[in-house]
Design a protein around this motif. Structure first.
Motif, PDB file in Angstrom:
ATOM      1  N   LEU A 134      -8.903   9.501   6.460  1.00  0.00           N
ATOM      2  CA  LEU A 134      -7.673   8.751   6.691  1.00  0.00           C
ATOM      3  C   LEU A 134      -7.251   8.803   8.144  1.00  0.00           C
ATOM      4  N   GLU A 135      -7.586   9.905   8.814  1.00  0.00           N
ATOM      5  CA  GLU A 135      -7.185  10.073  10.212  1.00  0.00           C
ATOM      6  C   GLU A 135      -7.940   9.138  11.142  1.00  0.00           C
ATOM      7  N   HIS A 136      -9.211   8.902  10.835  1.00  0.00           N
ATOM      8  CA  HIS A 136     -10.053   8.171  11.785  1.00  0.00           C
ATOM      9  C   HIS A 136     -10.381   6.744  11.366  1.00  0.00           C
ATOM     10  N   VAL A 137     -10.106   6.376  10.118  1.00  0.00           N
ATOM     11  CA  VAL A 137     -10.486   5.050   9.638  1.00  0.00           C
ATOM     12  C   VAL A 137      -9.237   4.193   9.461  1.00  0.00           C
ATOM     13  N   PRO A 138      -9.171   3.050  10.148  1.00  0.00           N
ATOM     14  CA  PRO A 138      -7.980   2.202  10.038  1.00  0.00           C
ATOM     15  C   PRO A 138      -7.907   1.500   8.685  1.00  0.00           C
ATOM     16  N   ALA A 139      -6.830   1.703   7.964  1.00  0.00           N
ATOM     17  CA  ALA A 139      -6.624   1.023   6.678  1.00  0.00           C
ATOM     18  C   ALA A 139      -5.158   0.644   6.586  1.00  0.00           C
ATOM     19  N   ASP A 140      -4.906  -0.615   6.260  1.00  0.00           N
ATOM     20  CA  ASP A 140      -3.521  -1.069   6.151  1.00  0.00           C
ATOM     21  C   ASP A 140      -2.875  -0.551   4.878  1.00  0.00           C
ATOM     22  N   THR A 141      -3.658  -0.518   3.802  1.00  0.00           N
ATOM     23  CA  THR A 141      -3.160   0.002   2.524  1.00  0.00           C
ATOM     24  C   THR A 141      -4.156   1.020   1.980  1.00  0.00           C
ATOM     25  N   VAL A 142      -3.634   2.177   1.580  1.00  0.00           N
ATOM     26  CA  VAL A 142      -4.440   3.224   0.966  1.00  0.00           C
ATOM     27  C   VAL A 142      -3.794   3.593  -0.355  1.00  0.00           C
ATOM     28  N   ILE A 143      -4.580   3.564  -1.426  1.00  0.00           N
ATOM     29  CA  ILE A 143      -4.103   3.953  -2.756  1.00  0.00           C
ATOM     30  C   ILE A 143      -4.921   5.161  -3.203  1.00  0.00           C
ATOM     31  N   LEU A 144      -4.253   6.292  -3.391  1.00  0.00           N
ATOM     32  CA  LEU A 144      -4.897   7.512  -3.860  1.00  0.00           C
ATOM     33  C   LEU A 144      -4.411   7.820  -5.265  1.00  0.00           C
ATOM     34  N   THR A 145      -5.283   8.397  -6.083  1.00  0.00           N
ATOM     35  CA  THR A 145      -4.829   8.966  -7.362  1.00  0.00           C
ATOM     36  C   THR A 145      -5.259  10.426  -7.400  1.00  0.00           C
ATOM     37  N   SER A 146      -4.444  11.262  -8.019  1.00  0.00           N
ATOM     38  CA  SER A 146      -4.760  12.685  -8.084  1.00  0.00           C
ATOM     39  C   SER A 146      -3.974  13.340  -9.212  1.00  0.00           C
ATOM     40  N   ARG A 147      -4.558  14.392  -9.787  1.00  0.00           N
ATOM     41  CA  ARG A 147      -3.820  15.184 -10.770  1.00  0.00           C
ATOM     42  C   ARG A 147      -2.851  16.149 -10.089  1.00  0.00           C
ATOM     43  N   ASN A 148      -2.997  16.292  -8.782  1.00  0.00           N
ATOM     44  CA  ASN A 148      -2.184  17.252  -8.043  1.00  0.00           C
ATOM     45  C   ASN A 148      -1.246  16.550  -7.073  1.00  0.00           C
ATOM     46  N   ARG A 149      -0.046  17.067  -6.956  1.00  0.00           N
ATOM     47  CA  ARG A 149       0.839  16.587  -5.910  1.00  0.00           C
ATOM     48  C   ARG A 149       0.278  17.022  -4.564  1.00  0.00           C
ATOM     49  N   MET A 150       0.470  16.181  -3.554  1.00  0.00           N
ATOM     50  CA  MET A 150      -0.065  16.463  -2.224  1.00  0.00           C
ATOM     51  C   MET A 150       1.062  16.425  -1.197  1.00  0.00           C
ATOM     52  N   PRO A 151       1.832  17.504  -1.110  1.00  0.00           N
ATOM     53  CA  PRO A 151       3.019  17.510  -0.242  1.00  0.00           C
ATOM     54  C   PRO A 151       2.720  17.153   1.205  1.00  0.00           C
ATOM     55  N   SER A 152       1.547  17.548   1.711  1.00  0.00           N
ATOM     56  CA  SER A 152       1.249  17.286   3.120  1.00  0.00           C
ATOM     57  C   SER A 152       1.155  15.797   3.412  1.00  0.00           C
ATOM     58  N   LEU A 153       0.945  14.976   2.377  1.00  0.00           N
ATOM     59  CA  LEU A 153       0.899  13.529   2.601  1.00  0.00           C
ATOM     60  C   LEU A 153       2.286  12.938   2.828  1.00  0.00           C
ATOM     61  N   ASP A 154       3.326  13.615   2.347  1.00  0.00           N
ATOM     62  CA  ASP A 154       4.671  13.072   2.482  1.00  0.00           C
ATOM     63  C   ASP A 154       5.042  12.870   3.944  1.00  0.00           C
ATOM     64  N   SER A 155       4.576  13.784   4.791  1.00  0.00           N
ATOM     65  CA  SER A 155       4.889  13.682   6.210  1.00  0.00           C
ATOM     66  C   SER A 155       4.022  12.652   6.908  1.00  0.00           C
ATOM     67  N   SER A 156       3.086  12.066   6.187  1.00  0.00           N
ATOM     68  CA  SER A 156       2.193  11.058   6.771  1.00  0.00           C
ATOM     69  C   SER A 156       2.559   9.660   6.282  1.00  0.00           C
ATOM     70  N   LEU A 157       3.790   9.488   5.881  1.00  0.00           N
ATOM     71  CA  LEU A 157       4.325   8.189   5.445  1.00  0.00           C
ATOM     72  C   LEU A 157       3.768   7.723   4.109  1.00  0.00           C
ATOM     73  N   PHE A 158       3.166   8.626   3.349  1.00  0.00           N
ATOM     74  CA  PHE A 158       2.707   8.284   2.011  1.00  0.00           C
ATOM     75  C   PHE A 158       3.861   8.353   1.022  1.00  0.00           C
ATOM     76  N   GLU A 159       3.914   7.353   0.157  1.00  0.00           N
ATOM     77  CA  GLU A 159       4.845   7.401  -0.970  1.00  0.00           C
ATOM     78  C   GLU A 159       4.140   8.064  -2.146  1.00  0.00           C
ATOM     79  N   THR A 160       4.795   9.030  -2.778  1.00  0.00           N
ATOM     80  CA  THR A 160       4.229   9.680  -3.953  1.00  0.00           C
ATOM     81  C   THR A 160       4.881   9.109  -5.200  1.00  0.00           C
ATOM     82  N   LEU A 161       4.061   8.578  -6.088  1.00  0.00           N
ATOM     83  CA  LEU A 161       4.543   8.017  -7.343  1.00  0.00           C
ATOM     84  C   LEU A 161       4.031   8.896  -8.476  1.00  0.00           C
ATOM     85  N   GLU A 162       4.933   9.598  -9.147  1.00  0.00           N
ATOM     86  CA  GLU A 162       4.542  10.500 -10.229  1.00  0.00           C
ATOM     87  C   GLU A 162       4.731   9.793 -11.569  1.00  0.00           C
TER      88      GLU A 162
END
Length: 637
Positions: A134-162
C-alpha cells in the motif's frame, strides 16, 4: 499496458443498501476510497467487498484482486508475493519480474502510474502484512477484508466498517434472494431460520442453498429446525442439510477428502486419499465444488470452509470404517512423504539423510533447471503447514517407517528459513521411540543444528555428544562441522577453526560423491570466521572458491548466496561488494531467509554510507528495521 479489470464472481448480496450506496459514491469520487471491512467468519465481508468492487469497476482503468486467505492455517503471503501476482496479471513477462520485493513495488508503481486503480485484498491478517504494498503502489480505491481489526490503518485514512449479524428482516431478504425461483417462504420459516442461524449470513446461505434444491420443500426442513441449535453450531446444521443432497458415493468422497491433513490439498493429494488416479479425483472435486462443499480453487489447491470440514470429518466416522480411515491417512502420508523428498532434493545437493537413503535415491527432484531451488522453496512455503500436519498424523499410525523419517525431510528447509522451533517437537517425538543407531544419529545431528538456530547451547552440546557416542564414523565430519558452527555462534572463533580443521581431516571418511561439496562448505565456514576476525586477505580466496563451486549448481542457490554475501564483505572493490551483496539479498528475500536478509541489508547500508550514498544507506537501514519486525513476529498457524 491495456486496461485490466479482473474481479471474482459476484456473490448474493442483500441488505446493507445504504452502506453500499454511500461507499459506492465515495469510490466513484475523485478522492477514491480506502476501506477495511472487518468481522467474524461467515459474516459477509467478502460478499460486500466484491459487490462494491463490481459496482464501481467501470470507473477504473485497472481492477486488481488477490485472495490473501491469511486466516487459512499455514498461509503466509507477503506483500512482495502479491506484487508479483499483480505484475503477472498486468502482463509483465516472467523474466522481467524482479526478484527483489522493493523493486517489484517500484515496477508495479510505474506500470500503474497515471491510471485509476482499484485494489481488493481479501482476508488480510494485519496491516504490516500488506503495508509495503500500500505504501509503494498507487491505488485510488483499496478494499480490504479481515477477521481482525487493524487500528494502524485508521491513521492512514482508512475507514473501518465492522459487520455484524443479520436481523430477521435481512435474513428474509437473503433467503428469498437465493431461492427466488421457488414458492414464497413464509414469515414463520424466516423467523425460525434466523433464530436457528443466529443471524450468521453464511449459515443462512448454506441452508437456503439446500432449500433451493428442486426436490426439497420448506416442509423438509421442519425436523432440522425443531430445536434451534446454539449460535456457534448453526452453520454445522446448514452443512448437514447440504450433505443430504449428495449421493452415498459423493458423501463418502467428501468425508474422505476431509481427512487429508492440513489446510488445503491439490488433485494429487486428493487422488492419494481417494485411491484413484488424478483424472477421477478431478471429477470428484468438480462434483463437490458444484455442490458448494469446496471453496473455489486457489493455485490448483482446494479447501473446505472450516464449518464444512468439521462436519465432514465427523461424517467420516459414520461413513468409513476405522480401517478405511487409516488406509486414507496412510496413502496421503506416503504421497506427501514422496513429495517432501522430491522438494528436499530440489533445494540442495546435501547428502540424503542416512536412514532415508533408499527413498532419496529412488525419487526424482520435484523441480529441475536454473530456477529449481527457487520454485522448490516457494512450494515448500505453500505446503509447509500441510507437511507438518502430515508428520503429526504419520506418528499416530502403527507400523509405518515413514512416520519416523518424516522430520528428516523437513529439516533443511526449516533450518534455512529459521523455523527451528516448528520441528523440534517432531524430532523429540521420534527420538523418544527410535532405537536404530543410524536413525538416532541423524535425528541428533539435525536437532543439534536446530537447537543452534534457537541459541540453546546446552542442548547443542548434549545432542552432539550423544551422536558422537554412537560411533558412526562417516558422520563425524558433519558433527565437527556443526560443533564448529556452534562455537562460532558463541564467539569462540579459535575453537570453531579447530573444529573445522578436524572436519577437513575427516572428509575422507564420507561418501566420495559428497567430498567436494563438503570441502566447499568448509571453505565457506572458515572464510566466514576469518572475515569475522577481520582477516579479509585470508578469507577472500576461501569464500571465492566456495562461491564458484556453488554457483555452478542450480540446487545450491542458498549456499551460493551465503558464500556470496560473506565474499561481499571482504572484497576491496565497493562496486563488487555491492553487486554480490545485492544478489545474495534477492535470494534471501525470495526464499524467506529473513535473518540472513536483515544482516545483508545492514552490510549494504554500510557499503552505501562509505561511498557517500546516504539516501541508499537509509533505505537499507529502514529495510533492516522492517525485517527485524518480520523476524520477531510469530508465524500464524
Amino acid at each position: 499496458m491495456t486496461s485490466t479489470r479482473v474481479l471474482p464472481k459476484r456473490l448474493t448480496c442483500v441488505n446493507r443498501t445504504e452502506t453500499l450506496e454511500r461507499l459506492e459514491r465515495q469510490a466513484l469520487s475523485t478522492e477514491g476510497l480506502l476501506l477495511a471491512i472487518v468481522g467474524p467468519q461467515g459474516v459477509g465481508k467478502t460478499t460486500l467487498g466484491v459487490e462494491l468492487a463490481h459496482r464501481v469497476k467501470h470507473d477504473y482503468d485497472v481492477c486488481l484482486h488477490y485472495p490473501v486467505y491469511a486466516s487459512m492455517p499455514g498461509r503466509a503471503v507477503t506483500a512482495g508475493r502479491i506484487a508479483e501476482f499483480f505484475l503477472r496479471r498486468l502482463g509483465l513477462p516472467e523474466q522481467e519480474i524482479p526478484a527483489d520485493e522493493m523493486e517489484r513495488f517500484l515496477v508495479l508503481g510505474e506500470l500503474l502510474d497515471d491510471r485509476r486503480v482499484l485494489v481488493v485484498l481479501d482476508d488480510v491478517r494485519d496491516a504490516p502484512q500488506i503495508g509495503p504494498l500500500l505504501e509503494h503502489v498507487p491505488a485510488d480505491t483499496v478494499i480490504l477484508t479481515s477477521r481482525n481489526r487493524m487500528p494502524s490503518l485508521d491513521s492512514s485514512l482508512f475507514e473501518t466498517l465492522e459487520l455484524g449479524m443479520f436481523d430477521e428482516h435481512s435474513a428474509g431478504l437473503l433467503v428469498r434472494e437465493i431461492i427466488r425461483d421457488r414458492p414464497a417462504v413464509d414469515e414463520d420459516l424466516v423467523r425460525r431460520l434466523h433464530r436457528w442461524s443466529g443471524g450468521l449470513p453464511l449459515a443462512l446461505s448454506l441452508v437456503a442453498g439446500r432449500l433451493r434444491h428442486p426436490d426439497v420443500t420448506p416442509a423438509d426442513l421442519e425436523l432440522l429446525l425443531v430445536d434451534p441449535p446454539e449460535k456457534d453450531v448453526a452453520g454445522a446444521r446448514a452443512v448437514e442439510s447440504m450433505f443430504e443432497t449428495l449421493d452415498v458415493e459423493s458423501a463418502r468422497d467428501c468425508a474422505t477428502l476431509a481427512l487429508i491433513p492440513g489446510s488445503h490439498f491439490d488433485p494429487a493429494a486428493a487422488a492419494a486419499a481417494l485411491g484413484v488416479d488424478q483424472a477421477a479425483a478431478r471429477a470428484v472435486l468438480r462434483t463437490l465444488r458444484d455442490a458448494n462443499l469446496l471453496l473455489p480453487p486457489d493455485d490448483n489447491r482446494f479447501r473446505f470452509h472450516d464449518m464444512i470440514r468439521r462436519f465432514a470429518v465427523d461424517r467420516a466416522l459414520a461413513l468409513l470404517t476405522g480401517d478405511e480411515r487409516e488406509a486414507v491417512i496412510r496413502r496421503v502420508v506416503e504421497h506427501r512423504w514422496r513429495y517432501l523428498v522430491a522438494l528436499d532434493k530440489s533445494i540442495s545437493d546435501r547428502p540424503a539423510p542416512v536412514p532415508a537413503g533408499a527413498w532419496y535415491s529412488s525419487i526424482d527432484r520435484a523441480f529441475t533447471g536454473p530456477d529449481a531451488a527457487r520454485d522448490a522453496f516457494g512450494e515448500f512455503d505453500r505446503e509447509w503447514r500441510n507437511l507438518l500436519a502430515t508428520a503429526d498424523e504419520a506418528r499416530k499410525l502403527p507400523r509405518i517407517e515413514i512416520s519416523r523419517l518424516f522430520p528428516l525431510g523437513l529439516w533443511f528447509f526449516a533450518f534455512q528459513t529459521a523455523r527451528h522451533d516448528e520441528i523440534i517437537d517432531a524430532y523429540d517425538a521420534v527420538l523418544a521411540v527410535a532405537e536404530d543407531p543410524l536413525l538416532r544419529w541423524q535425528l541428533l545431528r539435525d536437532k543439534a543444528a536446530s537447537c543452534l538456530g534457537l541459541r540453546q547451547d546446552a542442548l547443542v552440546d548434549e545432542c552432539i555428544r550423544e551422536a558422537a557416542a554412537l560411533n558412526y564414523r562417516p558422520g563425524m565430519q558433519s558433527l565437527y562441522d556443526w560443533y564448529g558452527n556452534a562455537l562460532e555462534a558463541r564467539g569462540d572463533y579459535a575453537g570453531a577453526l579447530l573444529q573445522f580443521e578436524r572436519s577437513r581431516a575427516a572428509i575422507g571418511d564420507i561418501d566420495q560423491t559428497q567430498q567436494e561439496r563438503a570441502s566447499a562448505l568448509l571453505d565457506m565456514h572458515i572464510g566466514r570466521v576469518l572475515a569475522k576476525q577481520h582477516r579479509a586477505r585470508e578469507a577472500e580466496p576461501l569464500l571465492r572458491r566456495a562461491y564458484e563451486f556453488f554457483a555452478g549448481r542450480a540446487s545450491e542457490s542458498v549456499n551460493q548466496a551465503r558464500s556470496g554475501a560473506w565474499l561481499g564483505t571482504v572484497v576491496a572493490n565497493p562496486d563488487d561488494a555491492r553487486t554480490r551483496l545485492s544478489e545474495a539479498l534477492s535470494v534471501f528475500l525470495e526464499f524467506g531467509m529473513v535473518a540472513q536478509a536483515q544482516e545483508t541489508c545492514q552490510w549494504l547500508a554500510d557499503v552505501a554510507a562509505s561511498a557517500g550514498r546516504e539516501d541508499e544507506a537509509e533505505r537499507y537501514r529502514q529495510q533492516v528495521q522492517d525485517l527485524a519486525a518480520r523476524l520477531h513476529r510469530p508465524r500464524r498457524n
